[in-house]
Design a protein around this motif. Structure first.
Motif, PDB file in Angstrom:
ATOM      1  N   VAL A 125      14.829  -4.562 -28.403  1.00 38.03           N
ATOM      2  CA  VAL A 125      14.970  -6.038 -27.558  1.00 38.03           C
ATOM      3  C   VAL A 125      16.330  -5.380 -27.621  1.00 38.03           C
ATOM      4  O   VAL A 125      17.429  -6.390 -26.998  1.00 38.03           O
ATOM      5  N   LEU A 126      16.833  -5.462 -28.929  1.00 35.22           N
ATOM      6  CA  LEU A 126      18.637  -5.495 -29.359  1.00 35.22           C
ATOM      7  C   LEU A 126      18.996  -3.954 -28.681  1.00 35.22           C
ATOM      8  O   LEU A 126      20.103  -4.315 -27.953  1.00 35.22           O
ATOM      9  N   GLY A 146      17.766  -2.679 -25.791  1.00 27.64           N
ATOM     10  CA  GLY A 146      17.561  -3.485 -24.134  1.00 27.64           C
ATOM     11  C   GLY A 146      18.788  -4.137 -23.744  1.00 27.64           C
ATOM     12  O   GLY A 146      19.090  -4.015 -22.858  1.00 27.64           O
ATOM     13  N   SER A 147      19.923  -5.515 -24.868  1.00 27.92           N
ATOM     14  CA  SER A 147      20.392  -6.663 -25.040  1.00 27.92           C
ATOM     15  C   SER A 147      21.721  -5.239 -25.081  1.00 27.92           C
ATOM     16  O   SER A 147      22.858  -6.023 -23.810  1.00 27.92           O
ATOM     17  N   LEU A 148      21.800  -4.611 -25.336  1.00 28.50           N
ATOM     18  CA  LEU A 148      23.300  -3.647 -25.796  1.00 28.50           C
ATOM     19  C   LEU A 148      23.212  -3.261 -24.508  1.00 28.50           C
ATOM     20  O   LEU A 148      24.208  -2.515 -24.006  1.00 28.50           O
TER      21      LEU A 148
END
Length: 127
Positions: free
Chosen positions: A122-123, A125-127
């Motif tokens: 998730v981290l 992917g959000s970057l």
């Protein structure tokens, strides 16, 4: 719980485990398989699932198809084999003398590794 019974069996049918969304000729989701709410299946979608379930019930345990290819082809519907004209269970698939606790073995991946990997995904992917 039912492993030792000769008159009853429970068998998981994995035909939907690795299924992908059906696509139309333009490589977009084929909405003819879904109802107006875009969540439930349409008559066509239920027909595909029914054929996949029927085929899965005839396949021996350990050799069951884990996907549905959404071809809308009635010829893929299988008939019972004359040598084995019954629905496949663990017992009649050759697993009758196996350990009933076989499926309760510990996972080789620690539960925390799954959580860490999901959070990292998730981290990233959000970057």
């Amino acid at each position: 719980r039912y492993e030792q019974r000769e008159d009853f069996a429970v068998v998981a049918q994995p035909f939907f485990r690795n299924t992908l969304l059906p696509l139309d000729s333009t490589s977009k989701p084929d909405m003819s398989f879904f109802a107006a709410d875009c969540f439930h299946f349409s008559v066509r979608g239920y027909a595909e699932m029914a054929m996949a379930l029927w085929n899965n019930m005839l396949e021996p345990v350990g050799e069951k198809q884990t996907y549905n290819n959404f071809t809308y082809d009635r010829s893929k519907l299988r008939c019972p084999n004359p040598e084995k004209p019954f629905l496949s269970t663990r017992r009649n698939s050759g697993f009758g003398n196996s350990d009933p606790n076989l499926e309760k073995t510990e996972s080789s991946v620690p539960y925390w590794a799954v959580i860490v990997t999901a959070v990292a995904g998730v981290l990233v992917g959000s970057l």
